[in-house]
Design an enzyme around this catalytic site. Structure first.
Site, PDB file in Angstrom:
ATOM      1  N   GLU A   1     -34.770 -31.203 -26.364  1.00  0.00           N
ATOM      2  CA  GLU A   1     -35.498 -32.461 -26.167  1.00  0.00           C
ATOM      3  C   GLU A   1     -35.053 -33.396 -27.271  1.00  0.00           C
ATOM      4  OE1 GLU A   1     -39.901 -34.167 -27.221  1.00  0.00           O
ATOM      5  OE2 GLU A   1     -39.811 -32.136 -26.388  1.00  0.00           O
TER       6      GLU A   1
ATOM      7  N   ARG B   1     -36.721 -41.367 -31.312  1.00  0.00           N
ATOM      8  CA  ARG B   1     -37.193 -41.802 -32.626  1.00  0.00           C
ATOM      9  C   ARG B   1     -36.091 -42.502 -33.412  1.00  0.00           C
ATOM     10  NH1 ARG B   1     -40.600 -36.415 -34.588  1.00  0.00           N
ATOM     11  NH2 ARG B   1     -41.853 -36.208 -32.698  1.00  0.00           N
TER      12      ARG B   1
ATOM     13  N   LYS C   1     -47.764 -31.415 -22.263  1.00  0.00           N
ATOM     14  CA  LYS C   1     -47.493 -31.184 -23.677  1.00  0.00           C
ATOM     15  C   LYS C   1     -48.830 -31.218 -24.422  1.00  0.00           C
ATOM     16  CE  LYS C   1     -45.075 -33.407 -27.555  1.00  0.00           C
ATOM     17  NZ  LYS C   1     -44.098 -34.446 -27.927  1.00  0.00           N
TER      18      LYS C   1
END
Length: 207
Positions: free
Chosen positions: A41, A45, A128
């Site tokens: 993943e 960011r 999640k």
């Protein structure tokens, strides 16, 4: 969606990667494969995220997804780059809808019963659990699973080799997400041997 769920569940651990340089994508993919985790993943960011996803997708050895996705525009960028799944820190109907438009799996974040119910109303039952470490940990996941037997969780945040088994022992946990096997500093230094070693240790810890 089902095939991605199978891939995520089959690996049991999803490395959560922050890449500052897209050129690191291919050697990182090689390191993850060598360590036994052909999945990643790549988080939005950094400005390098989309390019890194594209290079990792072209590599072909790993199933690559996009993380920290908070807007439909990021979904578009992730899918255009080759992401096969999209992970969000929270629940956004707009993001889930955009993922559905592109026919890619959406794994939104949730930590409360209210958020889980909202996700189920959107047709999402793989979530999640984030941030796991500060939201009650494995015990909280187990407690939430009781009234939501149809939901499977991917806890992320505060998970490492010392507690990964605690999470994976919870029947409703499909997999966990973590970054301890992909240290940002090691990647920046080009030390992919360390990534491979840590990944192999993570796989062994989860066995």
């Amino acid at each position: 969606m089902s095939s991605i769920v199978d891939v995520v569940g089959g690996n049991r651990i999803v490395p959560v990667v922050v890449l500052d340089d897209p050129a690191a994508a291919e050697p990182l993919a090689d390191a993850l494969v060598a360590g036994g985790l052909p999945i990643a993943e790549v988080t939005f960011r950094t400005d390098a995220a989309a390019a890194a996803i594209a290079r990792m997708a072209r590599h072909g050895g790993v199933t690559v997804g996009a993380g920290t996705v908070t807007t439909p525009a990021q979904v578009d960028a992730a899918v255009a780059a080759g992401a096969k799944f999209v992970v969000s820190p929270g629940l956004s109907a707009a993001v889930v809808t955009r993922c559905r438009f592109h026919n890619v799996a959406a794994l939104p974040g949730a930590t409360t019963a209210t958020e889980i119910m909202a996700a189920l109303e959107l047709g999402v039952d793989v979530l999640k659990f984030f941030p796991a470490g500060t939201s009650g940990g494995a015990r909280a996941v187990a407690a939430l699973a009781a009234p939501f037997a149809q939901v499977r969780f991917v806890p992320t945040g505060g998970i490492d080799a010392s507690n990964v088994r605690d999470y994976l022992a919870v029947p409703s946990v499909l997999a966990v997400g973590g970054s301890w096997m992909v240290p940002r500093a090691s990647i920046a230094a080009g030390d992919f041997a360390t990534v491979t070693a840590l990944t192999a240790e993570a796989v062994a810890a989860a066995a």
